[in-house]
Design an enzyme around this catalytic site. Structure first.
Site, PDB file in Angstrom:
ATOM      1  N   GLY A  24      -0.990   6.901   1.736  1.00  0.00           N
ATOM      2  CA  GLY A  24      -0.606   8.293   1.998  1.00  0.00           C
ATOM      3  C   GLY A  24      -1.521   9.008   2.987  1.00  0.00           C
ATOM      4  O   GLY A  24      -1.780  10.211   2.838  1.00  0.00           O
ATOM      5  N   PHE A  25      -1.986   8.290   4.008  1.00  0.00           N
ATOM      6  CA  PHE A  25      -2.808   8.892   5.068  1.00  0.00           C
ATOM      7  C   PHE A  25      -4.034   9.614   4.500  1.00  0.00           C
ATOM      8  O   PHE A  25      -4.333  10.754   4.872  1.00  0.00           O
ATOM      9  CB  PHE A  25      -1.997   9.883   5.906  1.00  0.00           C
ATOM     10  CG  PHE A  25      -0.928   9.281   6.773  1.00  0.00           C
ATOM     11  CD1 PHE A  25      -0.885   7.928   7.042  1.00  0.00           C
ATOM     12  CD2 PHE A  25       0.052  10.096   7.329  1.00  0.00           C
ATOM     13  CE1 PHE A  25       0.105   7.383   7.857  1.00  0.00           C
ATOM     14  CE2 PHE A  25       1.049   9.570   8.154  1.00  0.00           C
ATOM     15  CZ  PHE A  25       1.076   8.209   8.406  1.00  0.00           C
ATOM     16  N   SER A  54       5.317   5.386   8.743  1.00  0.00           N
ATOM     17  CA  SER A  54       4.750   5.030   7.440  1.00  0.00           C
ATOM     18  C   SER A  54       5.723   5.442   6.336  1.00  0.00           C
ATOM     19  O   SER A  54       6.274   6.541   6.370  1.00  0.00           O
ATOM     20  CB  SER A  54       3.407   5.724   7.224  1.00  0.00           C
ATOM     21  OG  SER A  54       2.984   5.575   5.875  1.00  0.00           O
ATOM     22  N   ASN A  77       0.825  -1.201   0.000  1.00  0.00           N
ATOM     23  CA  ASN A  77       0.000   0.000   0.000  1.00  0.00           C
ATOM     24  C   ASN A  77       0.862   1.254   0.000  1.00  0.00           C
ATOM     25  O   ASN A  77       1.953   1.287   0.569  1.00  0.00           O
ATOM     26  CB  ASN A  77      -0.973  -0.008   1.197  1.00  0.00           C
ATOM     27  CG  ASN A  77      -0.461   0.784   2.376  1.00  0.00           C
ATOM     28  OD1 ASN A  77      -0.563   2.018   2.422  1.00  0.00           O
ATOM     29  ND2 ASN A  77       0.109   0.076   3.356  1.00  0.00           N
ATOM     30  N   LYS A 107       4.806   4.248  17.126  1.00  0.00           N
ATOM     31  CA  LYS A 107       4.831   3.117  16.191  1.00  0.00           C
ATOM     32  C   LYS A 107       6.072   3.229  15.324  1.00  0.00           C
ATOM     33  O   LYS A 107       6.300   4.261  14.688  1.00  0.00           O
ATOM     34  CB  LYS A 107       3.576   3.117  15.323  1.00  0.00           C
ATOM     35  CG  LYS A 107       3.443   1.884  14.428  1.00  0.00           C
ATOM     36  CD  LYS A 107       2.063   1.818  13.791  1.00  0.00           C
ATOM     37  CE  LYS A 107       1.878   0.515  13.025  1.00  0.00           C
ATOM     38  NZ  LYS A 107       0.504   0.380  12.478  1.00  0.00           N
ATOM     39  N   THR A 140       5.395  -3.741  14.350  1.00  0.00           N
ATOM     40  CA  THR A 140       5.978  -2.656  13.589  1.00  0.00           C
ATOM     41  C   THR A 140       5.012  -2.196  12.503  1.00  0.00           C
ATOM     42  O   THR A 140       3.973  -2.822  12.275  1.00  0.00           O
ATOM     43  CB  THR A 140       7.280  -3.093  12.863  1.00  0.00           C
ATOM     44  OG1 THR A 140       6.959  -4.151  11.938  1.00  0.00           O
ATOM     45  CG2 THR A 140       8.322  -3.595  13.856  1.00  0.00           C
ATOM     46  N   ASN A 141       5.426  -1.133  11.798  1.00  0.00           N
ATOM     47  CA  ASN A 141       4.701  -0.669  10.627  1.00  0.00           C
ATOM     48  C   ASN A 141       5.090  -1.535   9.422  1.00  0.00           C
ATOM     49  O   ASN A 141       5.779  -2.547   9.572  1.00  0.00           O
ATOM     50  CB  ASN A 141       5.045   0.808  10.361  1.00  0.00           C
ATOM     51  CG  ASN A 141       3.877   1.598   9.786  1.00  0.00           C
ATOM     52  OD1 ASN A 141       3.185   1.118   8.891  1.00  0.00           O
ATOM     53  ND2 ASN A 141       3.667   2.805  10.287  1.00  0.00           N
ATOM     54  N   TYR A 164      -4.414  -6.997  10.440  1.00  0.00           N
ATOM     55  CA  TYR A 164      -5.028  -6.248   9.346  1.00  0.00           C
ATOM     56  C   TYR A 164      -4.989  -7.114   8.092  1.00  0.00           C
ATOM     57  O   TYR A 164      -5.990  -7.695   7.681  1.00  0.00           O
ATOM     58  CB  TYR A 164      -4.313  -4.914   9.131  1.00  0.00           C
ATOM     59  CG  TYR A 164      -4.916  -4.010   8.059  1.00  0.00           C
ATOM     60  CD1 TYR A 164      -5.773  -4.493   7.083  1.00  0.00           C
ATOM     61  CD2 TYR A 164      -4.606  -2.660   8.014  1.00  0.00           C
ATOM     62  CE1 TYR A 164      -6.321  -3.664   6.104  1.00  0.00           C
ATOM     63  CE2 TYR A 164      -5.147  -1.819   7.032  1.00  0.00           C
ATOM     64  CZ  TYR A 164      -5.991  -2.337   6.088  1.00  0.00           C
ATOM     65  OH  TYR A 164      -6.523  -1.511   5.117  1.00  0.00           O
ATOM     66  N   THR A 165      -3.797  -7.272   7.499  1.00  0.00           N
ATOM     67  CA  THR A 165      -3.681  -8.040   6.264  1.00  0.00           C
ATOM     68  C   THR A 165      -4.138  -9.481   6.463  1.00  0.00           C
ATOM     69  O   THR A 165      -4.849 -10.044   5.619  1.00  0.00           O
ATOM     70  CB  THR A 165      -2.231  -8.002   5.751  1.00  0.00           C
ATOM     71  OG1 THR A 165      -1.820  -6.637   5.614  1.00  0.00           O
ATOM     72  CG2 THR A 165      -2.108  -8.699   4.413  1.00  0.00           C
ATOM     73  N   ASN A 184       4.840   6.161   3.357  1.00  0.00           N
ATOM     74  CA  ASN A 184       4.053   6.740   2.271  1.00  0.00           C
ATOM     75  C   ASN A 184       3.806   8.241   2.366  1.00  0.00           C
ATOM     76  O   ASN A 184       3.085   8.805   1.551  1.00  0.00           O
ATOM     77  CB  ASN A 184       2.713   6.001   2.176  1.00  0.00           C
ATOM     78  CG  ASN A 184       2.905   4.522   1.914  1.00  0.00           C
ATOM     79  OD1 ASN A 184       3.743   4.149   1.113  1.00  0.00           O
ATOM     80  ND2 ASN A 184       2.165   3.686   2.617  1.00  0.00           N
ATOM     81  N   THR A 185       4.385   8.893   3.378  1.00  0.00           N
ATOM     82  CA  THR A 185       4.376  10.354   3.460  1.00  0.00           C
ATOM     83  C   THR A 185       5.825  10.813   3.378  1.00  0.00           C
ATOM     84  O   THR A 185       6.652  10.384   4.183  1.00  0.00           O
ATOM     85  CB  THR A 185       3.740  10.840   4.775  1.00  0.00           C
ATOM     86  OG1 THR A 185       2.362  10.471   4.802  1.00  0.00           O
ATOM     87  CG2 THR A 185       3.851  12.345   4.916  1.00  0.00           C
TER      88      THR A 185
END
Length: 383
Positions: free
Chosen positions: A130-131, A195, A127, A230, A258-259, A338-339, A197-198
Protein backbone atom coordinates in the site's frame (compact mmCIF):
# COMPACT_ATOMS: atom_id res chain seq x y z
CA UNK A 1 29.93 -21.48 -4.49
CA UNK A 2 26.85 -19.37 -3.71
CA UNK A 3 26.63 -19.17 0.10
CA UNK A 4 23.28 -17.38 -0.11
CA UNK A 5 21.53 -20.19 -1.98
CA UNK A 6 23.28 -23.00 -0.10
CA UNK A 7 22.94 -21.72 3.46
CA UNK A 8 21.41 -18.30 4.03
CA UNK A 9 18.19 -18.62 2.02
CA UNK A 10 17.26 -22.08 3.41
CA UNK A 11 17.88 -20.75 6.93
CA UNK A 12 15.70 -17.68 6.46
CA UNK A 13 12.96 -19.27 4.37
CA UNK A 14 12.60 -22.66 6.01
CA UNK A 15 14.18 -22.97 9.45
CA UNK A 16 13.76 -19.53 10.97
CA UNK A 17 10.72 -18.65 8.81
CA UNK A 18 11.63 -14.99 9.20
CA UNK A 19 8.83 -12.48 8.62
CA UNK A 20 9.33 -11.18 5.08
CA UNK A 21 8.80 -7.51 5.85
CA UNK A 22 11.02 -7.55 8.96
CA UNK A 23 13.80 -9.16 6.95
CA UNK A 24 13.38 -6.56 4.22
CA UNK A 25 13.63 -3.75 6.76
CA UNK A 26 16.85 -5.17 8.20
CA UNK A 27 18.32 -5.53 4.72
CA UNK A 28 17.47 -1.94 3.80
CA UNK A 29 18.93 -0.72 7.09
CA UNK A 30 22.21 -2.47 6.27
CA UNK A 31 22.27 -1.10 2.73
CA UNK A 32 21.53 2.39 4.04
CA UNK A 33 24.57 2.11 6.31
CA UNK A 34 26.71 0.98 3.37
CA UNK A 35 25.53 3.98 1.36
CA UNK A 36 27.11 6.32 3.92
CA UNK A 37 30.70 5.74 2.87
CA UNK A 38 31.64 9.29 3.81
CA UNK A 39 30.52 8.68 7.38
CA UNK A 40 31.56 5.09 7.99
CA UNK A 41 35.10 4.13 7.00
CA UNK A 42 34.33 0.42 7.21
CA UNK A 43 31.41 0.85 4.80
CA UNK A 44 33.88 2.01 2.14
CA UNK A 45 35.92 -1.18 2.57
CA UNK A 46 32.82 -3.39 2.38
CA UNK A 47 31.70 -1.59 -0.78
CA UNK A 48 35.00 -2.29 -2.47
CA UNK A 49 34.63 -6.00 -1.70
CA UNK A 50 31.07 -5.96 -3.03
CA UNK A 51 32.21 -4.39 -6.29
CA UNK A 52 34.90 -7.02 -6.75
CA UNK A 53 32.47 -9.88 -6.14
CA UNK A 54 29.25 -8.69 -7.73
CA UNK A 55 29.99 -6.21 -10.53
CA UNK A 56 30.73 -7.02 -14.16
CA UNK A 57 31.77 -4.42 -16.70
CA UNK A 58 31.68 -5.10 -20.44
CA UNK A 59 31.11 -2.54 -23.18
CA UNK A 60 28.78 -4.96 -25.01
CA UNK A 61 26.27 -4.57 -22.19
CA UNK A 62 26.23 -0.76 -22.25
CA UNK A 63 23.41 1.27 -23.77
CA UNK A 64 22.60 4.94 -24.14
CA UNK A 65 18.84 5.38 -23.90
CA UNK A 66 16.74 8.55 -23.58
CA UNK A 67 19.92 10.52 -22.86
CA UNK A 68 21.18 8.26 -20.06
CA UNK A 69 24.07 5.82 -20.03
CA UNK A 70 23.31 2.36 -18.64
CA UNK A 71 26.42 0.26 -17.90
CA UNK A 72 24.27 -2.89 -18.12
CA UNK A 73 20.56 -3.65 -18.71
CA UNK A 74 19.73 -5.16 -15.29
CA UNK A 75 18.07 -2.77 -12.85
CA UNK A 76 16.49 -2.92 -9.42
CA UNK A 77 12.70 -2.58 -9.60
CA UNK A 78 10.71 -0.12 -7.52
CA UNK A 79 9.46 -1.37 -4.17
CA UNK A 80 12.74 -2.41 -2.61
CA UNK A 81 14.16 1.00 -1.70
CA UNK A 82 10.92 2.90 -1.15
CA UNK A 83 12.49 5.97 0.49
CA UNK A 84 15.78 6.13 -1.39
CA UNK A 85 17.77 5.44 1.78
CA UNK A 86 20.21 3.15 -0.02
CA UNK A 87 20.50 4.93 -3.36
CA UNK A 88 24.29 4.96 -3.23
CA UNK A 89 24.72 1.18 -2.84
CA UNK A 90 22.97 -0.25 -5.88
CA UNK A 91 25.81 0.25 -8.35
CA UNK A 92 28.09 -1.72 -6.00
CA UNK A 93 25.70 -4.67 -6.14
CA UNK A 94 26.07 -4.96 -9.91
CA UNK A 95 22.94 -3.16 -11.05
CA UNK A 96 23.00 -1.02 -14.19
CA UNK A 97 20.30 1.28 -12.79
CA UNK A 98 17.92 1.43 -9.84
CA UNK A 99 14.37 2.68 -9.35
CA UNK A 100 13.42 4.19 -6.00
CA UNK A 101 9.92 4.37 -4.51
CA UNK A 102 7.06 4.07 -4.90
CA UNK A 103 6.92 7.48 -3.21
CA UNK A 104 3.75 9.50 -2.59
CA UNK A 105 3.30 13.20 -1.86
CA UNK A 106 1.94 12.50 1.62
CA UNK A 107 3.81 10.20 3.98
CA UNK A 108 1.71 7.14 4.71
CA UNK A 109 1.98 3.92 6.74
CA UNK A 110 0.56 1.62 4.08
CA UNK A 111 -1.84 -1.23 4.66
CA UNK A 112 -2.18 -3.21 7.92
CA UNK A 113 0.34 -6.00 8.58
CA UNK A 114 1.01 -8.72 7.68
CA UNK A 115 1.22 -7.52 4.09
CA UNK A 116 4.18 -9.28 2.45
CA UNK A 117 4.33 -13.05 1.94
CA UNK A 118 6.71 -15.44 0.23
CA UNK A 119 5.24 -18.27 -1.87
CA UNK A 120 8.31 -20.54 -2.26
CA UNK A 121 6.48 -23.30 -4.12
CA UNK A 122 5.69 -20.76 -6.83
CA UNK A 123 8.96 -18.78 -6.60
CA UNK A 124 6.68 -15.82 -6.00
CA UNK A 125 5.67 -13.16 -3.52
CA UNK A 126 2.30 -11.70 -2.58
CA UNK A 127 2.30 -8.12 -1.35
CA UNK A 128 -0.30 -5.58 -0.34
CA UNK A 129 2.09 -3.00 1.08
CA UNK A 130 0.00 0.00 0.00
CA UNK A 131 2.79 2.47 -0.86
CA UNK A 132 4.18 2.73 2.69
CA UNK A 133 6.77 5.53 2.57
CA UNK A 134 7.93 8.73 4.27
CA UNK A 135 6.70 11.03 1.52
CA UNK A 136 8.21 13.00 -1.34
CA UNK A 137 9.71 15.75 0.83
CA UNK A 138 11.63 13.24 2.94
CA UNK A 139 12.96 11.45 -0.14
CA UNK A 140 14.01 14.76 -1.67
CA UNK A 141 15.96 15.70 1.46
CA UNK A 142 17.61 12.28 1.55
CA UNK A 143 18.62 12.31 -2.13
CA UNK A 144 19.92 15.88 -1.93
CA UNK A 145 22.24 14.78 0.88
CA UNK A 146 23.20 11.62 -1.00
CA UNK A 147 24.14 13.64 -4.06
CA UNK A 148 26.45 15.79 -1.92
CA UNK A 149 28.17 12.77 -0.39
CA UNK A 150 28.46 10.48 -3.43
CA UNK A 151 28.64 10.57 -7.21
CA UNK A 152 25.95 8.36 -8.73
CA UNK A 153 27.50 5.83 -11.11
CA UNK A 154 24.22 4.52 -12.50
CA UNK A 155 20.92 6.14 -13.51
CA UNK A 156 18.48 6.51 -10.63
CA UNK A 157 14.75 6.47 -11.37
CA UNK A 158 11.96 7.60 -9.07
CA UNK A 159 8.59 5.85 -9.08
CA UNK A 160 5.65 8.15 -8.23
CA UNK A 161 2.34 6.95 -6.79
CA UNK A 162 -0.90 8.53 -5.57
CA UNK A 163 -1.36 9.22 -1.88
CA UNK A 164 -4.17 7.14 -0.40
CA UNK A 165 -5.80 10.21 1.20
CA UNK A 166 -5.99 12.00 -2.14
CA UNK A 167 -9.28 11.46 -4.00
CA UNK A 168 -9.03 10.08 -7.52
CA UNK A 169 -10.25 13.33 -9.07
CA UNK A 170 -7.24 15.12 -7.51
CA UNK A 171 -4.71 12.43 -8.47
CA UNK A 172 -2.99 14.48 -11.17
CA UNK A 173 -2.16 17.29 -8.72
CA UNK A 174 -0.88 14.73 -6.22
CA UNK A 175 1.58 13.29 -8.77
CA UNK A 176 2.59 16.81 -9.78
CA UNK A 177 3.31 17.84 -6.19
CA UNK A 178 5.64 14.86 -5.74
CA UNK A 179 7.34 15.58 -9.05
CA UNK A 180 8.00 19.18 -8.05
CA UNK A 181 9.87 18.00 -4.96
CA UNK A 182 11.94 15.42 -6.82
CA UNK A 183 12.31 16.56 -10.44
CA UNK A 184 15.93 17.66 -10.02
CA UNK A 185 16.99 14.55 -8.10
CA UNK A 186 15.98 11.65 -10.36
CA UNK A 187 17.39 10.70 -13.75
CA UNK A 188 14.02 9.39 -14.91
CA UNK A 189 10.50 9.21 -13.45
CA UNK A 190 7.73 6.63 -13.48
CA UNK A 191 4.00 7.23 -13.17
CA UNK A 192 2.73 4.23 -11.24
CA UNK A 193 -0.98 3.81 -11.93
CA UNK A 194 -0.97 0.01 -11.79
CA UNK A 195 -0.45 -1.15 -8.21
CA UNK A 196 -3.43 -3.20 -7.00
CA UNK A 197 -2.88 -2.12 -3.38
CA UNK A 198 -4.21 1.46 -3.37
CA UNK A 199 -8.01 1.64 -3.77
CA UNK A 200 -9.01 2.82 -7.24
CA UNK A 201 -5.43 3.39 -8.43
CA UNK A 202 -5.69 1.11 -11.45
CA UNK A 203 -8.62 3.16 -12.73
CA UNK A 204 -6.05 5.88 -13.42
CA UNK A 205 -4.88 3.77 -16.38
CA UNK A 206 -8.06 4.97 -18.10
CA UNK A 207 -7.14 7.23 -21.03
CA UNK A 208 -8.90 10.35 -19.78
CA UNK A 209 -7.47 10.17 -16.25
CA UNK A 210 -3.97 9.16 -17.28
CA UNK A 211 -3.80 11.89 -19.92
CA UNK A 212 -4.53 14.52 -17.26
CA UNK A 213 -1.65 13.26 -15.11
CA UNK A 214 0.80 13.11 -18.02
CA UNK A 215 -0.16 16.55 -19.30
CA UNK A 216 0.47 18.20 -15.93
CA UNK A 217 3.79 16.43 -15.45
CA UNK A 218 5.09 17.31 -18.90
CA UNK A 219 4.08 20.96 -18.44
CA UNK A 220 6.24 21.00 -15.30
CA UNK A 221 9.03 18.94 -16.89
CA UNK A 222 11.16 21.86 -18.03
CA UNK A 223 14.36 19.81 -17.86
CA UNK A 224 12.73 17.18 -20.10
CA UNK A 225 13.45 14.33 -17.72
CA UNK A 226 12.45 10.94 -19.17
CA UNK A 227 8.99 9.95 -17.93
CA UNK A 228 7.62 6.39 -18.06
CA UNK A 229 4.25 4.89 -17.25
CA UNK A 230 4.09 1.53 -15.45
CA UNK A 231 1.18 -0.67 -16.48
CA UNK A 232 -0.60 -3.70 -15.06
CA UNK A 233 -0.28 -7.13 -16.66
CA UNK A 234 -4.03 -7.62 -16.32
CA UNK A 235 -5.00 -4.99 -18.92
CA UNK A 236 -6.50 -6.20 -22.20
CA UNK A 237 -4.83 -5.43 -25.52
CA UNK A 238 -7.17 -2.53 -26.34
CA UNK A 239 -6.33 -0.79 -23.06
CA UNK A 240 -2.60 -1.31 -23.60
CA UNK A 241 -2.91 0.07 -27.15
CA UNK A 242 -4.62 3.15 -25.71
CA UNK A 243 -1.72 3.69 -23.31
CA UNK A 244 0.74 3.30 -26.17
CA UNK A 245 -1.10 6.11 -27.97
CA UNK A 246 -0.86 8.29 -24.87
CA UNK A 247 2.86 7.55 -24.61
CA UNK A 248 3.27 8.91 -28.12
CA UNK A 249 1.01 11.91 -27.57
CA UNK A 250 2.81 13.01 -24.41
CA UNK A 251 6.28 12.05 -25.69
CA UNK A 252 6.97 9.63 -22.87
CA UNK A 253 10.40 8.01 -22.71
CA UNK A 254 8.81 4.56 -22.58
CA UNK A 255 6.63 2.01 -20.81
CA UNK A 256 7.40 -0.30 -17.90
CA UNK A 257 5.79 -3.71 -18.32
CA UNK A 258 4.60 -4.87 -15.90
CA UNK A 259 3.46 -4.39 -12.32
CA UNK A 260 2.19 -7.26 -10.12
CA UNK A 261 -0.84 -9.32 -11.13
CA UNK A 262 -4.13 -9.90 -9.32
CA UNK A 263 -4.55 -13.28 -11.05
CA UNK A 264 -4.27 -16.36 -8.84
CA UNK A 265 -4.65 -19.21 -11.34
CA UNK A 266 -2.07 -21.99 -11.55
CA UNK A 267 -0.52 -21.26 -8.15
CA UNK A 268 0.90 -24.29 -6.36
CA UNK A 269 0.69 -22.71 -2.91
CA UNK A 270 -2.46 -23.85 -1.12
CA UNK A 271 -2.04 -22.13 2.24
CA UNK A 272 0.02 -19.10 3.33
CA UNK A 273 1.72 -20.02 6.60
CA UNK A 274 1.45 -16.58 8.22
CA UNK A 275 -2.32 -16.30 7.75
CA UNK A 276 -3.55 -19.87 7.34
CA UNK A 277 -5.50 -18.76 4.27
CA UNK A 278 -5.18 -19.50 0.58
CA UNK A 279 -3.59 -16.98 -1.82
CA UNK A 280 -6.99 -16.70 -3.53
CA UNK A 281 -8.53 -15.30 -0.36
CA UNK A 282 -5.74 -12.82 0.32
CA UNK A 283 -5.66 -9.34 -1.25
CA UNK A 284 -2.56 -8.08 -3.02
CA UNK A 285 -0.44 -8.47 -6.12
CA UNK A 286 1.59 -11.52 -7.15
CA UNK A 287 5.16 -11.07 -8.37
CA UNK A 288 7.80 -13.56 -9.44
CA UNK A 289 7.62 -16.61 -11.66
CA UNK A 290 3.80 -16.69 -12.13
CA UNK A 291 4.07 -13.27 -13.77
CA UNK A 292 6.89 -14.13 -16.16
CA UNK A 293 5.03 -15.28 -19.28
CA UNK A 294 2.33 -12.62 -19.16
CA UNK A 295 4.80 -9.76 -18.74
CA UNK A 296 6.75 -11.09 -21.72
CA UNK A 297 3.56 -11.21 -23.80
CA UNK A 298 2.86 -7.57 -22.94
CA UNK A 299 6.42 -6.57 -23.84
CA UNK A 300 6.13 -8.34 -27.18
CA UNK A 301 2.79 -6.65 -27.92
CA UNK A 302 4.14 -3.18 -27.15
CA UNK A 303 7.23 -3.75 -29.27
CA UNK A 304 5.12 -4.96 -32.20
CA UNK A 305 2.65 -2.08 -31.92
CA UNK A 306 5.42 0.53 -31.80
CA UNK A 307 7.88 -1.14 -34.17
CA UNK A 308 10.41 -0.88 -31.38
CA UNK A 309 10.22 2.92 -31.33
CA UNK A 310 9.20 3.23 -27.67
CA UNK A 311 11.71 1.85 -25.14
CA UNK A 312 10.35 -0.82 -22.81
CA UNK A 313 11.59 -1.73 -19.35
CA UNK A 314 10.63 -5.34 -18.76
CA UNK A 315 9.92 -6.66 -15.28
CA UNK A 316 8.25 -9.80 -13.98
CA UNK A 317 9.57 -13.26 -13.16
CA UNK A 318 13.24 -12.78 -14.03
CA UNK A 319 15.42 -15.29 -12.18
CA UNK A 320 18.09 -16.24 -14.72
CA UNK A 321 19.95 -15.21 -17.83
CA UNK A 322 17.46 -17.18 -19.88
CA UNK A 323 14.57 -15.17 -18.39
CA UNK A 324 16.41 -11.92 -19.05
CA UNK A 325 17.24 -12.90 -22.64
CA UNK A 326 13.59 -13.80 -23.26
CA UNK A 327 12.46 -10.36 -22.10
CA UNK A 328 15.13 -8.53 -24.10
CA UNK A 329 14.58 -10.44 -27.33
CA UNK A 330 10.84 -9.89 -26.91
CA UNK A 331 11.46 -6.14 -26.98
CA UNK A 332 12.72 -4.88 -23.61
CA UNK A 333 15.72 -2.55 -23.80
CA UNK A 334 16.17 -2.81 -20.03
CA UNK A 335 14.94 -5.24 -17.40
CA UNK A 336 14.29 -5.01 -13.67
CA UNK A 337 14.41 -7.59 -10.91
CA UNK A 338 13.03 -7.78 -7.39
CA UNK A 339 11.43 -11.09 -6.38
CA UNK A 340 14.01 -13.09 -8.33
CA UNK A 341 16.80 -11.23 -6.54
CA UNK A 342 15.26 -12.17 -3.17
CA UNK A 343 15.13 -15.85 -4.12
CA UNK A 344 18.43 -16.10 -6.00
CA UNK A 345 20.58 -13.77 -3.90
CA UNK A 346 23.07 -10.97 -4.65
CA UNK A 347 25.12 -13.02 -7.15
CA UNK A 348 22.12 -13.24 -9.47
CA UNK A 349 22.85 -10.00 -11.33
CA UNK A 350 26.40 -11.03 -12.19
CA UNK A 351 25.20 -14.49 -13.29
CA UNK A 352 22.59 -12.91 -15.58
CA UNK A 353 25.16 -10.57 -17.14
CA UNK A 354 27.61 -13.41 -17.77
CA UNK A 355 24.83 -15.45 -19.38
CA UNK A 356 23.80 -12.51 -21.58
CA UNK A 357 27.38 -12.18 -22.85
CA UNK A 358 27.43 -15.87 -23.77
CA UNK A 359 24.14 -15.52 -25.62
CA UNK A 360 25.40 -12.47 -27.51
CA UNK A 361 28.40 -14.47 -28.70
CA UNK A 362 26.25 -17.45 -29.67
CA UNK A 363 23.95 -15.15 -31.66
CA UNK A 364 26.81 -13.35 -33.39
CA UNK A 365 25.81 -10.01 -31.87
CA UNK A 366 28.17 -7.24 -30.82
CA UNK A 367 25.98 -5.47 -28.26
CA UNK A 368 22.93 -6.02 -26.10
CA UNK A 369 21.13 -3.31 -28.06
CA UNK A 370 21.19 -5.57 -31.13
CA UNK A 371 19.29 -8.25 -29.21
CA UNK A 372 16.33 -6.01 -28.32
CA UNK A 373 13.22 -7.35 -30.08
CA UNK A 374 15.24 -9.99 -31.94
CA UNK A 375 12.87 -12.89 -31.29
CA UNK A 376 9.79 -10.77 -31.96
CA UNK A 377 11.25 -9.77 -35.33
CA UNK A 378 11.88 -13.41 -36.21
CA UNK A 379 8.33 -14.38 -35.25
CA UNK A 380 6.86 -11.50 -37.20
CA UNK A 381 8.71 -12.27 -40.41
CA UNK A 382 8.49 -16.07 -40.26
CA UNK A 383 6.00 -17.78 -42.58
Amino acid sequence: MDIYQLAIRPLLFNLVKTDSEWLHQQTIRSFSWLSQTGVHQRASWVNQRLKQSLCLYDSRLEQNLFGLNFPNPVGLAAGFDKDGVAAGIWSNLGFGFAELGTVTFHAQPGNPRPRLFRLPLDKAALNRMGFNNRGAAAMAARLAQENQDNVQLIPIGINLGKSKVTPLEAAAQDYLDSFRFLKDLGDYFVVNVSSPNTPGLRSLQDVSMLSTILELLQQENHAQKPIFVKIAPDLDWVAIADIISLAKTYQLAGIIATNTTIRRDRLKTQIIDQTGKSPQSEAGGISGEPLRDRSTEVIRFIWQQTQGQIPIIGVGGIFSGEDAWEKITAGASLIQVYTGWIYEGPLMVRRILLDLLVRLEQSGLNSINEAVGLQTKIQKFSF
